[in-house]
Design an enzyme around this catalytic site. Sequence first.
Site, PDB file in Angstrom:
ATOM      1  N   LYS A  94       0.841  -1.202   0.000  1.00  0.00           N
ATOM      2  CA  LYS A  94       0.000   0.000   0.000  1.00  0.00           C
ATOM      3  C   LYS A  94       0.876   1.253   0.000  1.00  0.00           C
ATOM      4  O   LYS A  94       0.653   2.187  -0.770  1.00  0.00           O
ATOM      5  CB  LYS A  94      -0.935   0.007   1.228  1.00  0.00           C
ATOM      6  N   GLN A 152      -4.621  -1.360   9.725  1.00  0.00           N
ATOM      7  CA  GLN A 152      -4.532  -2.679   9.076  1.00  0.00           C
ATOM      8  C   GLN A 152      -5.108  -3.749  10.013  1.00  0.00           C
ATOM      9  O   GLN A 152      -4.764  -3.805  11.193  1.00  0.00           O
ATOM     10  CB  GLN A 152      -3.067  -2.983   8.718  1.00  0.00           C
ATOM     11  N   ASP A 198     -11.261   3.127   4.500  1.00  0.00           N
ATOM     12  CA  ASP A 198     -11.688   1.726   4.406  1.00  0.00           C
ATOM     13  C   ASP A 198     -13.215   1.619   4.432  1.00  0.00           C
ATOM     14  O   ASP A 198     -13.764   0.575   4.095  1.00  0.00           O
ATOM     15  CB  ASP A 198     -11.142   0.925   5.610  1.00  0.00           C
TER      16      ASP A 198
HETATM   17  N1  GUN Z   1      -6.920  -6.599   6.097  1.00  0.00           N
HETATM   18  C1  GUN Z   1      -7.263  -7.308   5.001  1.00  0.00           C
HETATM   19  N2  GUN Z   1      -7.886  -6.520   4.109  1.00  0.00           N
HETATM   20  C2  GUN Z   1      -7.962  -5.285   4.648  1.00  0.00           C
HETATM   21  C3  GUN Z   1      -8.499  -4.039   4.204  1.00  0.00           C
HETATM   22  O1  GUN Z   1      -9.065  -3.901   3.110  1.00  0.00           O
HETATM   23  N3  GUN Z   1      -8.338  -3.001   5.064  1.00  0.00           N
HETATM   24  C4  GUN Z   1      -7.735  -3.130   6.267  1.00  0.00           C
HETATM   25  N4  GUN Z   1      -7.650  -2.059   7.047  1.00  0.00           N
HETATM   26  N5  GUN Z   1      -7.229  -4.261   6.718  1.00  0.00           N
HETATM   27  C5  GUN Z   1      -7.344  -5.334   5.910  1.00  0.00           C
END
Ligand code: GUN
Length: 287
Positions: A53, A97, A120
């Site tokens: 990311k 995350q 998110d």
């Molecule tokens: N863990 C797995 N997928 C995601 C996501 O799309 N966002 C976040 N914050 N954590 C994740």
Amino acid sequence: MMANILDGKALSQKLRAGFKQRIESLAARGVRTGLAVIQVGNDPASQIYVRNKINACEQAGIHSEKHLFPAKATQRQVFDKIAELNADPAIHGILVQLPLPAEIDQHALLEAIDLEKDVDGFRAENVGALALGNPRFIPCTPYGIMKFFDSENIGLAGKEAVIVGRSNIVGKPLASLLMGAGATVTLCHSKTCDLASHCRRAEILVVAIGRPAFVTADMIKPGAIVIDVGINRLPDGTLCGDVDFERVKEIASFITPVPGGVGPMTITMLMANTLQSAERARRRNAA
Ligand code: GUN
């Protein structure tokens, strides 16, 4: 029949090229789009996702910063960081995350993120807004999946869509989006009886359960569109999805590979949400 491959890397490149001009246009007005990622503990998969990311943002000219806390960090320490980032005008998106260590109250922590920086879309109000059909931010993985349908002009109205996996991150928000687009949605999960019979009815099948090659060719309706959200690491170190790609691709009309399918799209839509957030913040400040 050999399925068309839905190439998440190629579609991501195309979409990211479209972001460039918007990022530059903000920059010309003195706004550098900014994302903050919070990681607690060092779950190996999370480490890779967070790195991807951050790198993708940097390549696109989006400022990104990682805030890493030890697994034993207190709730208060992470709260304080979120409060600081909420107040920071250089940050337009805050992502915590997941998963978090079990000792941390995930719900309370996510609710601490400013609604306008919740890229998110995980806060209760943002989940509700999506369910009502008026989202502030669309969660990144379901958003990326919807972009695959857009990119191939796949109409969803009246289609039988089956989702396997009822997570807050993928299954539930995707069900809202597909319903909104007029599909008839079945949401299956670990307690579903006769999962295979549900899958066999699916014209659109989305699998997000985290079990390698769990969906086999006998579970696929000929011509189905198959979206594989799983990323599983096999003992030999290779990655594999939740779908038996080699056999299913001979029956489906479209299929996403792993890696190179949904994964890159999740990151692309995180960038899209962060950029949208920066554009909204600029408009608010200009008003
Ligand atoms: N863990 C797995 N997928 C995601 C996501 O799309 N966002 C976040 N914050 N954590 C994740």
